[in-house]
Scaffold this motif. Structure first.
Motif, mmCIF file in Angstrom:
data_model
loop_
_atom_site.group_PDB
_atom_site.id
_atom_site.type_symbol
_atom_site.label_atom_id
_atom_site.label_comp_id
_atom_site.label_asym_id
_atom_site.label_seq_id
_atom_site.Cartn_x
_atom_site.Cartn_y
_atom_site.Cartn_z
ATOM 1 N N SER A 185 44.549 -28.976 -0.683
ATOM 2 C CA SER A 185 43.520 -29.278 0.300
ATOM 3 C C SER A 185 42.960 -30.642 -0.084
ATOM 4 O O SER A 185 43.134 -31.105 -1.210
ATOM 5 N N VAL A 205 39.547 -29.509 3.420
ATOM 6 C CA VAL A 205 40.470 -29.233 4.522
ATOM 7 C C VAL A 205 41.811 -28.800 3.930
ATOM 8 O O VAL A 205 42.487 -29.594 3.280
ATOM 9 N N LEU A 232 45.714 -29.005 8.709
ATOM 10 C CA LEU A 232 46.130 -30.309 9.223
ATOM 11 C C LEU A 232 47.481 -30.192 9.935
ATOM 12 O O LEU A 232 47.687 -30.776 11.010
#
Length: 107
Positions: free
Chosen positions: A72, A84, A89
């Motif tokens: 991440s 994230v 993604l």
């Protein structure tokens, strides 16, 4: 921790390695592939974003999607740092492709 991409050249100049060309090789049917960051070293006035001169090649960094999917990244936002996960993604890129394909090639 210092950023290895940024180096002092002299008292007035520093260089920064950036990836002006990033290539994603991705087989969407089995999620295999790699990401290649084609790096170049850019020169700028120390402590600014005033770049000058021609960039110089600085090699490349290649990483497999398998290695990325377990990671991440911490993204700074006005509300603070948001972690994230890379699978998120990947999902966003798939949805973006779907939207753009339909916008540009849809009937």
């Amino acid at each position: 921790m210092p950023n290895a991409r940024i180096r002092a050249v002299n008292a007035a100049t520093e260089s920064e390695s950036l990836a002006p060309r990033t290539v994603i090789n991705w087989n969407p049917t089995d999620n295999t592939g790699s990401v290649l960051f084609d790096c170049a070293r850019f020169y700028r006035t120390q402590g600014t974003f005033d770049y000058f001169g021609a960039p110089e090649p600085d090699g490349g960094i290649s990483v497999s999607l398998d290695d990325l999917l377990v990671r991440s990244v911490d993204v700074p936002t006005p509300q603070g740092i948001v972690a994230v996960p890379l699978p998120l993604l990947m999902g966003a890129i798939k949805i973006l492709f779907d939207q753009l394909y339909n916008e540009q090639r849809g009937g």
